[in-house]
Design an enzyme around this catalytic site. Structure first.
Site, short mmCIF file in Angstrom:
data_model
loop_
_atom_site.label_atom_id
_atom_site.label_comp_id
_atom_site.label_asym_id
_atom_site.label_seq_id
_atom_site.Cartn_x
_atom_site.Cartn_y
_atom_site.Cartn_z
N GLU A 103 16.84 -2.08 -117.68
CA GLU A 103 17.36 -1.26 -118.56
C GLU A 103 18.82 -1.52 -118.97
OE1 GLU A 103 13.79 0.23 -117.30
OE2 GLU A 103 15.46 -0.40 -116.07
N HIS A 119 37.05 0.48 -112.78
CA HIS A 119 37.43 -0.89 -112.75
C HIS A 119 36.92 -1.40 -114.02
CE1 HIS A 119 38.45 -1.61 -108.33
NE2 HIS A 119 39.20 -0.38 -108.69
#
Length: 146
Positions: free
Chosen positions: A71, A98
């Site tokens: 996925e 991040h």
């Protein structure tokens, strides 16, 4: 926030739980299927939420399957998507802070439901830190081929 969500049969149960959780928090949910635990091909249900995010028709996306690996791979094929494969609280926190992840992938067969819901909450609540991460994101996105 408008959240697009999609899963194959192996992620269907968590998709339904997460949908309810998102709605209880006041978010708008775009359900891209599947609509049952009957076997289906995951790209057919994972690509649509990623495309909605890439087109700006959804703010974030969540994709689910048995492991979450395929996925995440499908979602990351969509130009403009940064899908983080999330398996615990720290993986999603870092994916948002991040990497500015705009889609997450979760494997229903690999983590408890409670952890999946915590991951979703952190995904929604964690801001991108910017700063030193911005040049890295630009380099990553510049590497897209299509």
């Amino acid at each position: 926030m408008k959240i697009a969500i999609g899963s194959d049969h192996a992620g269907f149960a968590y998709k339904e739980k997460i949908k309810g959780f998102l709605k209880s928090l006041g978010h708008e949910v775009i359900d891209c299927g599947t609509g049952s635990p009957e076997p289906v091909d995951y790209p057919d249900y994972v690509r649509p939420p990623a495309v909605l995010v890439a087109e700006g028709k959804a703010d974030r996306g969540i994709v689910l399957g048995g492991s979450g690996n395929g996925e995440a791979m499908v979602a990351n094929k969509v130009r403009g998507v940064r899908c983080a494969y999330c398996f615990n609280e720290e993986s999603v926190r870092l994916g948002r802070a991040h990497n500015d992840a705009n889609v997450i992938s979760i494997g229903e067969r690999l983590i408890p439901e409670e952890t999946a819901l915590k991951i979703v909450r952190i995904f929604l609540d964690t801001p991108f830190e910017g700063g030193r991460h911005i040049p890295r994101i630009r380099k990553m996105m510049a590497g897209e081929l299509v």
